[in-house]
Design a protein around this motif. Structure first.
Motif, short mmCIF file in Angstrom:
data_model
loop_
_atom_site.label_atom_id
_atom_site.label_comp_id
_atom_site.label_asym_id
_atom_site.label_seq_id
_atom_site.Cartn_x
_atom_site.Cartn_y
_atom_site.Cartn_z
N ASP D 158 0.80 -1.22 0.00
CA ASP D 158 0.00 0.00 0.00
C ASP D 158 0.84 1.28 0.00
O ASP D 158 0.30 2.36 0.25
CB ASP D 158 -1.00 -0.02 1.16
CG ASP D 158 -0.32 -0.08 2.50
OD1 ASP D 158 0.91 -0.31 2.54
OD2 ASP D 158 -1.00 0.10 3.52
N GLN D 159 2.12 1.16 -0.29
CA GLN D 159 2.92 2.37 -0.43
C GLN D 159 3.10 2.73 -1.91
O GLN D 159 3.75 3.73 -2.24
CB GLN D 159 4.31 2.19 0.23
CG GLN D 159 4.21 1.99 1.72
CD GLN D 159 3.37 3.08 2.38
OE1 GLN D 159 3.66 4.26 2.27
NE2 GLN D 159 2.26 2.69 3.01
N LYS D 160 2.55 1.93 -2.78
CA LYS D 160 2.67 2.18 -4.22
C LYS D 160 1.77 3.36 -4.59
O LYS D 160 0.63 3.44 -4.17
CB LYS D 160 2.25 0.94 -5.00
CG LYS D 160 2.58 1.01 -6.48
CD LYS D 160 2.34 -0.34 -7.15
CE LYS D 160 2.62 -0.26 -8.63
NZ LYS D 160 4.01 0.03 -8.96
N LEU D 161 2.27 4.26 -5.41
CA LEU D 161 1.51 5.47 -5.73
C LEU D 161 0.60 5.31 -6.93
O LEU D 161 -0.53 5.79 -6.92
CB LEU D 161 2.49 6.64 -5.97
CG LEU D 161 3.28 7.10 -4.75
CD1 LEU D 161 4.21 8.24 -5.12
CD2 LEU D 161 2.32 7.57 -3.65
N ARG D 210 -4.32 -2.70 -3.19
CA ARG D 210 -3.19 -2.15 -2.43
C ARG D 210 -3.35 -2.53 -0.97
O ARG D 210 -4.23 -1.99 -0.28
CB ARG D 210 -3.16 -0.62 -2.54
CG ARG D 210 -2.95 -0.08 -3.95
CD ARG D 210 -1.54 -0.32 -4.45
NE ARG D 210 -1.39 0.08 -5.85
CZ ARG D 210 -1.54 -0.77 -6.88
NH1 ARG D 210 -1.82 -2.03 -6.67
NH2 ARG D 210 -1.35 -0.34 -8.11
N PRO D 212 -1.00 -3.83 2.69
CA PRO D 212 0.24 -4.28 3.31
C PRO D 212 0.26 -5.81 3.30
O PRO D 212 -0.80 -6.44 3.38
CB PRO D 212 0.15 -3.74 4.74
CG PRO D 212 -1.29 -3.43 4.97
CD PRO D 212 -1.87 -3.11 3.63
#
Lengths: 267, 267, 267, 267
Positions: D158-161, D210, D212
């Motif tokens: 979930d850090q993907k933009l 998205r 973790p």
């Protein structure tokens, strides 16, 4: 515009045959000109209660059907014996056969190939019409060249008698042809309950799951440090074969030669 | 506002311990007051090169740590022997222990429970901190009451020695406790390659896949005519245990009694 | 030995009703004593061509059926209007109803509950008989307490009109009840093609896949650093509801009270 | 016996470069003869603390490295600018380059191709070394010819933009090239929550999850009445690229020509 393809269907009352009739009925450029059946000579398809409402004559003598009807393609979904007879006749009449069987002998196949060549009449013989299964096996073989670590898990309903399934064994054979043989797993690996690691096939493993709720599913997984690649095919009913029949009919109409196996029609 | 929880960590240099230090560092309401280690007496955590930059004194004598520090919780990630010693002392000092081990004897567990009761000091002993795995096992047990047809597939890296995995066997035991015993699969089912149907456990099957690219995954599938229900847990690294440690710390602080197993903290 | 349960079935010619007849036929301790149908008064089930070969009288007047037959349980698979009438009469006659509908009004439910209490006659009203779906929703709700990061993917055939599915929305509601609200994904996340991140529901996402080859499948995935937990339910046909009907009948026979929802029969 | 391949590595201290050093270290027939780095001229790899214990000289001037070392292959894992310079020099010295970049201009690619032809020196330029991902995309393209109904689901941390991922868009493009364009789903389909049906790409859909716990996963599913075919790739770390580097090195050594893209090395 797609040109209409005139079709004779052999075996209209079998399970596959009935599905094929429905396929013809709903495909605009498919036209049923007649059926070959061991009963009901002279009747029309629509006269048989269990069949779709199509007006096409039924013949018990194949030769009469080929003599009297103007057909482009024979779809044969009978059995190896009758099927060989029909296929042979079709080639002689320049009607292109699409035959769903794995039961022809090597000798029969050679004869049909020669006849196809002589008459320049295309023919497709397909032991398996499930295009998804054919692709799954092909992709598995391609992947095995680069990913020698592989396991197969197949899942079927719990009324199935044999384990592993025929498709799993076929897939394993195709993988074996290209895979660099190696014994997978840790050399000192041990089963604390016998059978945990599955069936061994040339150093890799096959697992058979049997549960109500499944029909037929297979996953082939390739592993390498840091990544996995998985190919999964799931089929639900014999309807899934019909896209393969349709594909074969649409291909054979353009062909003058002999092809064995749907995979050889796919680029 | 969440109140700060003062923590003593035993075993800061182990793999789990180092992760726990990082957990404490990034959790606002967690505060490290000291560590118990078998080396480095008198130093601070930040003096040890491999550890996070936390200023907290290290003790080699547990009793000194409990005497001198004002702690709410002990997180013990050492080994059964040292861990028992530390846990016992913590309860005597009314410090609530969270202990990650499956190695205590029945007698030790009984003693710790009595001590917890007498001192009205909460304690959590967790053989498995992976909350996802704990839920997977719990859900599997719940489903098995209504879906007696089940198979387990566990997938691990190919350096694992034992098959099936400990988690798979634990899951099977929990299923067995509630499942109506029956022999699954067709009575006349046969393996054309030995081991295809996997390991048998009380009439159902466990399959172990070993491939590079996997770390640890398990799927438990229940089948009934027309439907399947599948519970899948996949874990990638020991970091996944830390949410369980955090959960246990946040629970124990409210508790006056003894709990064995994370599953008993979850409603 | 399991005692025989005498059953009246209302709605034998509907899709669900016909499946229920087959269920009764193959279940040893289930016995059909009669049917309620809007046609065919005085005939027997076996007289109707499309129905199984069971000898049980058909009534168009529900009250006559309850007066003349000695039944333990009513299975009602009609519609809300007829179903309410039948259920009400059943309770008055101390016959325990199992009703498959979500169409009763609040007022009707209150009346039925009162009647059940007064007559000490158990009743089960089930909007959804798919036990696997009920468990999937329940497990999802349980997991959401500990894993607030969740996404739902539902997959259906491509003839379905609405997206997301009713089951997906129901699951999302149940998750919302217990989940700590938070906006998932990176705060600066952006869609380079609109809709990529799916439908938003209270900060989490629902994705709807529509492909031929699927019937009805849903996966609910929970993620935490280092681990994922996934619950998948797949159903293939209305046959999958029959295990839920059977379960409800076996439960209601032991009950003196009112239960709404199959999940409340499961511990 | 496999012949030893002498290798120059450019960029040994980068993330990929360090993994490549480990690859060379553990591969019997790979031999490191030197490195090109922008620092540490004259030192040996083993003198740099963070690098493996390999004795091979470091050069800051590429030309010196090619003059003085007897190398078969250059592995370049730097950046487009430095990489172009190194690659150009390598070809001039008849050292076969394996370059991991998608950053060369059309003009640069043309020049490198010409140089490769003139010098009859093989070269592999690979924008993506993940062999599993390359196969996934290739299989997807092959399947799309026969299964025009397709959806892509990609799952990342979930850090993907960006959503969809670059790999998903690349896969969609490759599918579009061969797929008969059609608008999937029911024509009157409607979203009760906006975005449920995902991102549209040429009539088919892409969904981005998205959460973790995921690193990078993609599943491409093809559906037809009665069957589904799914190709899933999951990758965990940059280590997964190293099998692609190894494969490229082992191929380039046999080549006299220019190849762009790992897929063009795979039959």
């Amino acid at each position: 515009m797609t040109e209409t393809i005139n079709i004779i269907l052999a075996g209209p009352r079998g399970k596959m045959g009935t599905e094929a009739l429905k396929l013809i009925e709903r495909t605009d450029h498919f036209n049923l000109v007649g059926c070959i059946d061991r009963k009901h000579n002279g009747l029309s398809v629509k006269d048989i209660e269990s069949l779709p409402n199509l007006d096409a004559p039924i013949y018990t003598e194949s030769s009469e059907a080929f003599d009297e009807l103007n057909a482009d393609v024979l779809i044969d979904l009978t059995n190896p014996e009758v099927g060989y007879h029909n296929t042979h006749l079709a080639l002689l009449h320049h009607v292109r056969p699409v035959v769903g069987t794995s039961g022809f002998s090597e000798e029969q196949l050679t004869t049909l190939k020669q006849l196809s060549d002589e008459n320049q009449t295309g023919i497709v013989i397909a032991p398996n019409f499930a295009m998804g299964a054919v692709l799954m096996m092909r992709f598995s073989q391609m992947a095995a060249k680069y990913f020698p670590n592989v396991e197969i898990i197949e899942k079927h309903h719990d009324q199935k008698l044999d384990a592993p399934s025929g498709t799993a064994v076929k897939t394993a054979q195709m993988i074996q042809e290209v895979r660099q043989t190696e014994q997978q797993g840790h050399p000192e690996e041990k089963e604390t309950i016998e059978g945990a690691r599955g069936a061994e096939y040339d150093g890799f493993r096959i697992h058979s799951v049997r549960l109500p709720g499944y029909i037929a599913e297979q996953e082939v997984t390739f592993g390498q440090t840091g990544q996995t690649l998985k190919i999964t095919h799931s089929s639900m009913d014999r309807y899934s074969f019909m896209s393969g029949v349709q594909f074969a009919v649409e291909q054979v109409i353009e062909m003058d030669d002999y092809v064995y196996g749907l995979e050889n029609l796919m680029e």
